[in-house]
Scaffold this motif. Structure first.
Motif, short mmCIF file in Angstrom:
data_model
loop_
_atom_site.label_atom_id
_atom_site.label_comp_id
_atom_site.label_asym_id
_atom_site.label_seq_id
_atom_site.Cartn_x
_atom_site.Cartn_y
_atom_site.Cartn_z
N VAL A 248 25.73 -64.17 -26.12
CA VAL A 248 26.19 -63.37 -24.97
C VAL A 248 27.04 -62.21 -25.45
N CYS A 249 27.87 -62.47 -26.45
CA CYS A 249 28.73 -61.42 -26.99
C CYS A 249 27.91 -60.25 -27.53
N LYS A 250 26.79 -60.54 -28.17
CA LYS A 250 25.94 -59.49 -28.73
C LYS A 250 25.48 -58.54 -27.64
N ARG A 251 25.20 -59.08 -26.46
CA ARG A 251 24.69 -58.25 -25.35
C ARG A 251 25.82 -57.53 -24.62
N LYS A 252 26.91 -58.24 -24.36
CA LYS A 252 27.98 -57.68 -23.54
C LYS A 252 29.02 -56.88 -24.33
N TYR A 253 29.20 -57.25 -25.61
CA TYR A 253 30.29 -56.66 -26.40
C TYR A 253 29.79 -56.49 -27.83
N PRO A 254 28.76 -55.63 -28.02
CA PRO A 254 28.07 -55.55 -29.32
C PRO A 254 28.93 -55.15 -30.51
N ASP A 255 30.03 -54.44 -30.27
CA ASP A 255 30.88 -54.02 -31.39
C ASP A 255 32.06 -54.98 -31.61
N SER A 256 32.00 -56.14 -31.00
CA SER A 256 33.09 -57.11 -31.14
C SER A 256 33.19 -57.62 -32.58
N LYS A 257 34.42 -57.74 -33.07
CA LYS A 257 34.65 -58.33 -34.38
C LYS A 257 34.80 -59.86 -34.27
N ILE A 258 35.13 -60.32 -33.08
CA ILE A 258 35.22 -61.76 -32.85
C ILE A 258 33.83 -62.38 -32.80
N LYS A 259 32.86 -61.61 -32.27
CA LYS A 259 31.45 -61.99 -32.24
C LYS A 259 31.20 -63.31 -31.51
N GLY A 260 31.97 -63.53 -30.43
CA GLY A 260 31.75 -64.74 -29.63
C GLY A 260 32.34 -65.99 -30.24
N ASN A 261 33.26 -65.84 -31.16
CA ASN A 261 33.87 -66.99 -31.83
C ASN A 261 35.39 -67.03 -31.62
N ALA A 262 35.83 -66.65 -30.45
CA ALA A 262 37.26 -66.66 -30.16
C ALA A 262 37.79 -68.09 -30.20
N ASN A 263 38.99 -68.25 -30.74
CA ASN A 263 39.63 -69.57 -30.72
C ASN A 263 40.95 -69.57 -29.97
N ILE A 264 41.36 -68.39 -29.50
CA ILE A 264 42.54 -68.29 -28.64
C ILE A 264 42.14 -67.52 -27.39
#
Length: 327
Positions: A248-264
């Protein structure tokens, strides 16, 4: 190894004096037995020893006084001393000596003074009372760290993955400045557990997908948080699925450095935070440990009134770890 096991092992390396003021509650008594027998913490039960032991016996809980289990009753000499000190602490509020003595009728105020004066290393309370009954004496008598906002987080353990949820118990409607500080403080707390903080500041919008003043508040909070702690990975605003689902992160937030792996996960207000952790706990079958308070000068932690004895043991272990950090 489960997270609970890890924190209990750390606590045992240097067990601290943890006081419980709700000493007649069955869950507290069972937790005290576990903590003392396994030498996770040096338990201090506030109250009349005979009454506590009688209550424990009624619950078929056998408590043995030892170096790891002590009973502490209010003493007149301490009540007099604490009354004078509270009057001085609260002098700006023009509190009288009689008013200070009245406050000490509440066991939590007496407990807070024991902590302030160094008779104990930490307090765990709240099994039988609302959060305010734990937090208000902490604010008034223990105080906060310089430039710090007291907030809380829950440790959520789900399928061996660890997440921190904040703020789920203290701040009802934080400002953008307060949200930023909650994010940074929670990330710093995560370091105590060996985590690499990946902070997602949550909203019903992802990167401007919705326009609203509540979205703007989170966006500004993200900017402020990054300035406060440029060394920490903080992103937002984002929806929950973008924060924790890589696809989902790839589609909604493609430049994210967290890449859908947030832990906080930082929730925008107490409504969403409190509801969110309980949904994950009850429907997702995650283990919730907390609320854990952060920003105080000395460790005091609150319990959920729906807690179980094993959760109390975990909170006590974390309180020990916080006390260890203070030396």
């Amino acid at each position: 190894m489960y997270f609970s096991e890890q924190i209990r092992i750390r606590s045992k390396k240097n067990p601290k004096r943890i006081l419980f003021d709700e000493s007649l509650d069955e869950r507290i008594l069972l937790a005290a037995k576990i903590l003392s027998e396994k030498k996770i913490a040096k338990v201090i039960l506030l109250g009349d020893k005979a009454k506590i032991l009688k209550k424990a016996k009624g619950f078929e809980i056998r408590l043995m006084e030892s170096d790891f289990l002590q009973f502490l009753q209010k003493e007149e000499s301490r009540l007099e001393d604490f009354s004078k000190k509270i009057k001085e602490i609260r002098k700006k509020k023009k509190l009288t000596l009689e008013g200070a003595r009245k406050l000490l009728e509440d066991d939590m105020y007496y407990a807070a003074m024991l902590l302030r004066e160094g008779f104990v290393d930490g307090i765990v309370s709240g099994a039988c009372h609302a959060t305010s009954r734990t937090v208000v004496p902490a604010f008034q008598l223990i105080g906060t760290k310089a430039f710090s906002k007291v907030s809380s987080y829950f440790i959520m353990e789900h399928e061996h993955e660890i997440y921190l949820f904040a703020d789920c118990a203290v701040n009802i409607s934080p400002t953008e400045e307060e949200l930023a500080e909650i994010a940074v403080t929670t990330a710093r707390s995560a370091l105590q557990y060996g985590m690499e903080p990946k902070v997602a500041m949550l909203s019903f919008s992802t990167k401007g997908s919705a326009k609203h003043e509540l979205v703007t508040k989170v966006q500004k909070a993200v900017e402020k948080a990054k300035k406060l702690a440029p060394d920490i990975l903080i992103e937002g605003e984002m929806q929950l699925d973008a924060a924790i689902v890589p696809e989902v992160c790839k589609r909604k937030y493609p430049d994210s450095k967290i890449k859908g792996n947030a832990n906080i996960l930082i929730f925008p207000d107490l409504d969403s935070g409190n509801i969110g952790y309980k949904l994950v706990q009850r429907f997702g079958k995650a283990k919730a440990i907390g609320p854990i308070l952060q920003g105080l000068n000395k460790p005091i932690n609150d319990l959920s009134r729906g807690c179980f004895s094993e959760e109390i043991v975990d909170i006590a272990a974390i309180t020990c770890i916080q006390a260890q950090e203070k030396g």
